[in-house]
Each structure stands twice: as structure tokens, then as C-alpha cells.
Scaffold this motif. Structure first.
Motif, PDB file in Angstrom:
ATOM      1  N   MET A 138       0.868  -1.191   0.000  1.00  0.00           N
ATOM      2  CA  MET A 138       0.000   0.000   0.000  1.00  0.00           C
ATOM      3  C   MET A 138       0.898   1.232   0.000  1.00  0.00           C
ATOM      4  N   VAL A 139       0.306   2.387  -0.068  1.00  0.00           N
ATOM      5  CA  VAL A 139       1.035   3.642   0.094  1.00  0.00           C
ATOM      6  C   VAL A 139       0.963   4.059   1.556  1.00  0.00           C
ATOM      7  N   ALA A 140       2.101   4.520   2.094  1.00  0.00           N
ATOM      8  CA  ALA A 140       2.158   5.195   3.400  1.00  0.00           C
ATOM      9  C   ALA A 140       2.978   6.454   3.159  1.00  0.00           C
ATOM     10  N   HIS A 141       2.311   7.482   2.672  1.00  0.00           N
ATOM     11  CA  HIS A 141       2.976   8.700   2.191  1.00  0.00           C
ATOM     12  C   HIS A 141       3.179   9.715   3.311  1.00  0.00           C
ATOM     13  N   PRO A 142       4.435  10.073   3.586  1.00  0.00           N
ATOM     14  CA  PRO A 142       4.723  11.084   4.606  1.00  0.00           C
ATOM     15  C   PRO A 142       4.879  12.463   3.982  1.00  0.00           C
ATOM     16  N   VAL A 143       5.073  13.444   4.821  1.00  0.00           N
ATOM     17  CA  VAL A 143       5.533  14.760   4.388  1.00  0.00           C
ATOM     18  C   VAL A 143       7.016  14.843   4.725  1.00  0.00           C
ATOM     19  N   ASN A 144       7.791  15.421   3.836  1.00  0.00           N
ATOM     20  CA  ASN A 144       9.228  15.540   4.065  1.00  0.00           C
ATOM     21  C   ASN A 144       9.525  16.787   4.894  1.00  0.00           C
ATOM     22  N   PRO A 145      10.270  16.651   6.009  1.00  0.00           N
ATOM     23  CA  PRO A 145      10.870  15.440   6.576  1.00  0.00           C
ATOM     24  C   PRO A 145       9.918  14.735   7.545  1.00  0.00           C
ATOM     25  N   PRO A 146       9.759  13.421   7.413  1.00  0.00           N
ATOM     26  CA  PRO A 146       8.760  12.697   8.212  1.00  0.00           C
ATOM     27  C   PRO A 146       9.006  12.716   9.713  1.00  0.00           C
ATOM     28  N   HIS A 147      10.249  12.915  10.138  1.00  0.00           N
ATOM     29  CA  HIS A 147      10.518  12.935  11.577  1.00  0.00           C
ATOM     30  C   HIS A 147      10.143  14.269  12.219  1.00  0.00           C
ATOM     31  N   LEU A 148       9.759  15.252  11.385  1.00  0.00           N
ATOM     32  CA  LEU A 148       9.353  16.558  11.912  1.00  0.00           C
ATOM     33  C   LEU A 148       7.907  16.901  11.572  1.00  0.00           C
ATOM     34  N   VAL A 149       7.392  16.351  10.475  1.00  0.00           N
ATOM     35  CA  VAL A 149       5.995  16.584  10.070  1.00  0.00           C
ATOM     36  C   VAL A 149       5.285  15.234  10.145  1.00  0.00           C
ATOM     37  N   PRO A 150       4.355  15.053  11.069  1.00  0.00           N
ATOM     38  CA  PRO A 150       3.899  13.696  11.396  1.00  0.00           C
ATOM     39  C   PRO A 150       2.833  13.068  10.513  1.00  0.00           C
ATOM     40  N   VAL A 151       2.150  13.830   9.642  1.00  0.00           N
ATOM     41  CA  VAL A 151       1.034  13.229   8.919  1.00  0.00           C
ATOM     42  C   VAL A 151       1.508  12.150   7.942  1.00  0.00           C
ATOM     43  N   VAL A 152       0.738  11.072   7.847  1.00  0.00           N
ATOM     44  CA  VAL A 152       1.021   9.962   6.931  1.00  0.00           C
ATOM     45  C   VAL A 152      -0.287   9.546   6.270  1.00  0.00           C
ATOM     46  N   GLU A 153      -0.311   9.563   4.929  1.00  0.00           N
ATOM     47  CA  GLU A 153      -1.498   9.119   4.200  1.00  0.00           C
ATOM     48  C   GLU A 153      -1.380   7.630   3.909  1.00  0.00           C
ATOM     49  N   ILE A 154      -2.318   6.848   4.416  1.00  0.00           N
ATOM     50  CA  ILE A 154      -2.345   5.412   4.160  1.00  0.00           C
ATOM     51  C   ILE A 154      -3.375   5.171   3.060  1.00  0.00           C
ATOM     52  N   VAL A 155      -2.875   4.699   1.910  1.00  0.00           N
ATOM     53  CA  VAL A 155      -3.728   4.567   0.726  1.00  0.00           C
ATOM     54  C   VAL A 155      -3.663   3.118   0.229  1.00  0.00           C
ATOM     55  N   PRO A 156      -4.688   2.327   0.470  1.00  0.00           N
ATOM     56  CA  PRO A 156      -4.680   0.937  -0.011  1.00  0.00           C
ATOM     57  C   PRO A 156      -4.954   0.865  -1.512  1.00  0.00           C
ATOM     58  N   THR A 157      -4.477  -0.203  -2.135  1.00  0.00           N
ATOM     59  CA  THR A 157      -4.860  -0.517  -3.510  1.00  0.00           C
ATOM     60  C   THR A 157      -6.202  -1.229  -3.462  1.00  0.00           C
ATOM     61  N   PRO A 158      -6.829  -1.480  -4.615  1.00  0.00           N
ATOM     62  CA  PRO A 158      -8.081  -2.250  -4.589  1.00  0.00           C
ATOM     63  C   PRO A 158      -7.914  -3.650  -4.009  1.00  0.00           C
ATOM     64  N   TRP A 159      -6.680  -4.171  -4.037  1.00  0.00           N
ATOM     65  CA  TRP A 159      -6.464  -5.529  -3.545  1.00  0.00           C
ATOM     66  C   TRP A 159      -5.744  -5.581  -2.194  1.00  0.00           C
ATOM     67  N   THR A 160      -5.440  -4.443  -1.596  1.00  0.00           N
ATOM     68  CA  THR A 160      -4.780  -4.446  -0.290  1.00  0.00           C
ATOM     69  C   THR A 160      -5.688  -5.043   0.773  1.00  0.00           C
ATOM     70  N   ASP A 161      -5.133  -5.939   1.577  1.00  0.00           N
ATOM     71  CA  ASP A 161      -5.870  -6.537   2.677  1.00  0.00           C
ATOM     72  C   ASP A 161      -6.210  -5.470   3.720  1.00  0.00           C
ATOM     73  N   LYS A 162      -7.471  -5.364   4.103  1.00  0.00           N
ATOM     74  CA  LYS A 162      -7.906  -4.331   5.049  1.00  0.00           C
ATOM     75  C   LYS A 162      -7.201  -4.465   6.395  1.00  0.00           C
ATOM     76  N   ALA A 163      -6.951  -5.699   6.799  1.00  0.00           N
ATOM     77  CA  ALA A 163      -6.275  -5.915   8.077  1.00  0.00           C
ATOM     78  C   ALA A 163      -4.838  -5.391   8.027  1.00  0.00           C
ATOM     79  N   ALA A 164      -4.178  -5.525   6.860  1.00  0.00           N
ATOM     80  CA  ALA A 164      -2.818  -5.011   6.712  1.00  0.00           C
ATOM     81  C   ALA A 164      -2.805  -3.488   6.810  1.00  0.00           C
ATOM     82  N   ALA A 165      -3.768  -2.832   6.158  1.00  0.00           N
ATOM     83  CA  ALA A 165      -3.853  -1.373   6.234  1.00  0.00           C
ATOM     84  C   ALA A 165      -4.114  -0.913   7.664  1.00  0.00           C
ATOM     85  N   GLU A 166      -4.940  -1.644   8.383  1.00  0.00           N
ATOM     86  CA  GLU A 166      -5.214  -1.294   9.777  1.00  0.00           C
ATOM     87  C   GLU A 166      -3.971  -1.460  10.639  1.00  0.00           C
ATOM     88  N   ARG A 167      -3.173  -2.487  10.372  1.00  0.00           N
ATOM     89  CA  ARG A 167      -1.931  -2.673  11.127  1.00  0.00           C
ATOM     90  C   ARG A 167      -0.980  -1.511  10.898  1.00  0.00           C
TER      91      ARG A 167
END
Length: 317
Positions: A138-167
Motif C-alpha cells: 500500500m502507500v504510506a505517504h509522509p511529508v518531508n521530513p517525516p521525523h518533523l511533520v507527522p502526517v502519513v497518508e495510508i492509501v490501499p490498492t483495490p487488492w490491499t488486505d484491510k487488516a494489513a492497512a489497519e496494522r
């Protein structure tokens, strides 16, 4: 019960990958870092060491040396992925590059390993469709630099397991990031679509001669950005009218609709336009000074992060 994620592999050791290493190591996780380029691999630890010193200097961490000790450089991708519970891929933003690396990760990953890509706008379905374990990508997109800007976009594909995205969502909260769950794929995700709307208007205003690049920057840095540094657009307008968001929409909705209609046919950023902005920016900041200015930015973000930690601000209403 699913075991917690404790061992991390970073594939791609540039600025984003190195920032991710800090994020995971300061949360107590073991991190292996790999990059195909020896010079990038060799430069990762010095960058991380300096960044950790800055964090310790403002009280964001207690023991930089202890955190650094949790990070190791791997000589091969297979070595990096040994026993890894989670892989953060942070290679060059191009479909062919990400496809090649994703297949290398796919071949080396253990059963149960989850992979998040730092892709800024390319959906993971564009480069993981041929992976055997594609349901754990899946995508786990940060803002640069990730250690200073905390937001992360979690974007599953159509086939990504929902449990994996939740983890991954749970992991990001655990390591101090702020996960945003994007319900389905869209080019640019949420952050860059919002940023793109502002950027496109900024380029258009400059091109049409309404203001200089410097004055457009001032409008955000000393205006919109002050509110947006701790609240989002919906909360901003909710507080900007006596009756809240519905009242704001009643008062100004027509104005914003008119503005949107005036940009029905957006133009690409032309070479001539880019050259004009480049010329103005280089008069303000020489190309040779870009690296130093990035260090200034990171130091500024570090102080903001320290203030937010001290004030207990998590960005939620």
C-alpha cells in the motif's frame, strides 16, 4: 492476536528514507536501512546523527546515541528485510523504479511482512500489480521530513488486505505519526491534491501579474499558514463565522464558487513561467544556498514540533 510490528526495513536511504529511520528508531524499533547507491547508504547515518542531535537539543528526544544504535545500514535488500515486520519503500518517484524495487521486496519479504510506499502521488496499484504478495502492499505517504511533520497518508490498492492497512495505521500511531486513512486510490492522494490546488492558483496569480512570488509566499507564510499549521480548512471556516461552517458557506460560498469557475481551464506550468519564478527565487536565494536554507527549515520545524509537544497539541479539536 496479531503480533506488533517491531522490526523495520527502509528501502531508499535519501532524505525521506533517513527521516523514516528516525521516526521508527526513536519509537524503540530496530531499523535496517538499504539503498542501491553506496554513496547514499554511506551518507544516511551522518544525516541521521545530525538530525538526532537537533532533536535532542530542543528536548524532543532524550538520548540520541541510544536511538542511533537502533539503526543499521544493510549491504543488500535481502539483508535489510531479514525478520522485517514492515518495509517502508522510499525510492525515486517513478513507476518503473518503484515497480522494480517492489518486485525485489516481494521476492525477499517474509510471510506476514507489510510494505508501505512513500509515493507522493502515484497509487500503489500502478507498481505492485505483478507482486505475488500484492495484498500486503500500500502507500504510506509522509511529508518531508517525516521525523518533523507527522502526517502519513495510508492509501490501499483495490487488492490491499484491510487488516494489513489497519496494522499500518496502528503502527503509525504507535510511532507518533498522524495517520490519514484514504478510502480509495486517487492520483495525488489528499495532501498533494490540496497542495496542488494552492500551487496552481499561486502560479496563475504570478503569471497574470497580480503579485510577485515573494508576496504570494508572504500571504501563506504570514496569513493562511499560521492557522493551517494547527488546524485544517474545515475547522478554519467553522471558526470564521458566528454560526459555524454552514454560516460561513452561506456568506462566502458564492465567492468561492466564482473563483473556482474562473479557473475552468487550468494551464500547465510553461517553461517560460517556470524560468520567471526560478529567476525571482534565485535572486532571493542562490542555488548554492538551497541546502543551508533546507537546514534552516528543518531547524524551524524542529522548534515548532517542540512547542507542540510541550503544549500537548496533537492537532485534534
Amino acid at each position: 492476536m496479531t503480533e506488533p510490528i517491531n522490526k523495520i526495513a527502509i528501502v531508499g536511504a535519501g532524505l525521506v528514507g533517513s527521516g523514516w529511520a528516525i521516526v521508527f528508531a526513536r519509537a524503540g524499533l530496530e531499523v535496517a536501512v538499504y539503498d542501491t547507491l553506496p554513496t547514499v547508504r554511506e551518507g544516511a547515518l551522518p544525516f541521521i546523527k545530525d538530525a538526532l542531535a537537533d532533536l535532542q537539543g530542543v528536548g524532543l528526544i532524550d538520548d540520541a546515541a541510544q536511538i542511533l544504535a537502533r539503526i543499521r545500514i544493510a549491504g543488500t535488500i535481502e539483508e535489510a528485510l531479514v525478520d522485517a515486520d514492515y518495509v517502508q519503500e522510499s525510492v525515486f518517484e517513478r513507476v518503473d523504479v518503484k515497480s522494480e524495487v517492489s518486485q525485489l521486496i516481494d521476492a525477499a519479504m517474509a510471510p506476514g511482512t507489510i510494505v508501505g510506499s512513500s509515493s507522493s502521488g502515484i497509487p500503489a496499484s500502478a507498481f505492485t500489480q505483478d507482486c505475488v504478495n500484492r495484498e500486503r502492499f500500500m502507500v504510506a505517504h509522509p511529508v518531508n521530513p517525516p521525523h518533523l511533520v507527522p502526517v502519513v497518508e495510508i492509501v490501499p490498492t483495490p487488492w490491499t488486505d484491510k487488516a494489513a492497512a489497519e496494522r499500518v495505521r496502528v503502527l503509525m500511531e504507535r510511532v507518533g505519526q498522524v495517520p490519514v486513512m484514504v478510502r480509495r486510490e486517487i492520483e495525488g492522494f489528499i495532501l498533494n491534491r490540496l497542495q496542488g490546488a494552492l500551487l496552481n492558483e499561486a502560479w496563475a496569480l504570478f503569471e497574470e501579474g497580480y503579485a510577485s512570488a515573494a508576496d504570494i509566499d508572504k500571504t501563506v507564510a504570514h496569513g493562511l499558514g499560521l492557522r493551517w499549521s494547527f488546524m485544517g480548512p474545515f475547522e478554519t471556516i467553522d471558526l470564521n463565522a458566528p454560526g459555524g461552517v454552514a454560516d460561513y458557506a452561506k456568506r462566502l460560498g458564492t465567492l468561492y464558487h466564482g473563483i473556482a469557475r474562473s479557473r475552468k481551464e487550468p494551464r500547465p506550468w510553461s517553461d517560460e513561467l517556470i524560468a520567471r519564478v526560478e529567476d525571482e527565487r534565485r535572486q532571493v536565494l542562490a542555488e548554492t544556498d538551497l541546502s543551508a536554507r533546507r537546514e534552516w527549515r528543518d531547524a524551524y520545524l524542529t522548534r515548532i514540533a517542540a512547542f507542540r509537544k510541550q503544549s500537548g497539541d496533537k492537532g485534534d479539536a
